[in-house]
Design an enzyme around this catalytic site. Structure first.
Site, PDB file in Angstrom:
ATOM      1  CE  LYS A   1    -123.180  18.257   3.672  1.00  0.00           C
ATOM      2  NZ  LYS A   1    -123.754  17.629   4.885  1.00  0.00           N
TER       3      LYS A   1
ATOM      4  CE  LYS B   1    -123.161  12.823   2.986  1.00  0.00           C
ATOM      5  NZ  LYS B   1    -123.295  13.080   4.427  1.00  0.00           N
TER       6      LYS B   1
END
Ligand code: C2G
Length: 143
Positions: A47, A45
């Site tokens: 992230k 992701k």
């Protein structure tokens, strides 16, 4: 016993997450949260979470609606999770609407998308905090 599952990062836990977890739990008797691991967040992701997996797990386990927290290690574990945890209903916020319909085709679990809480997100919190810092820094320099 009706078993519900949902997936996510749940970083910097906020009331949008709580609204989702509350409504998910109200759909059944037992709520499982598949929590994205730090590796999955970074590799799949892109992230970087503020809190580590362990801290995010600790926070989720303190929520009255959550009965079990398991790791989400990759995108492809959902179908097996449905049988492994005997899930009746898979729930996600509607920012994911349509993305997981395959689960309804490939497993016995129904798929439900719940309305996302509009004005709050971890990204927004980080942006607002940065903006506040910049203003205080600016005013302290100006004084
Ligand atoms: N959510 C919400 N309202 C918000 C923010 C989040 O309802 N204001 C919901 C999301 O729709 C999601 C859950 O809370 O269902 C967790 O959100 P994130 O931590 O942002 O999860 P995400 O990064 O979308 O990861 O395999 C699925 C992914 O792991 C989902």
């Amino acid at each position: 016993m009706k078993r519900i599952i949902t997936y996510g990062t749940f970083d910097m836990l906020h009331y949008g997450h709580i609204n989702l977890l509350k409504r998910a739990k109200e759909m059944g008797d037992y709520l499982i949260v598949a929590l994205s691991t730090d590796e999955f967040n970074w590799n799949s992701k892109q992230k970087k979470t503020y809190f580590s997996f362990e801290k995010r797990k600790q926070l989720l386990e303190a929520i009255r609606y959550v009965d079990l927290v398991i790791p989400e290690k990759d995108w492809n574990q959902k179908v097996t999770d449905m049988s492994l945890y005997q899930v009746d209903t898979f729930v996600m916020g509607d920012d994911w609407a349509g993305q997981f319909d395959f689960i309804q085709q490939e497993t016995d679990a129904e798929v439900v998308y719940l309305k996302r809480t509009p004005e709050i997100s971890t990204t927004q919190i980080k942006k607002d905090l940065n903006a506040k810092n910049l203003t205080t820094e600016h005013t302290s320099i100006v004084k």
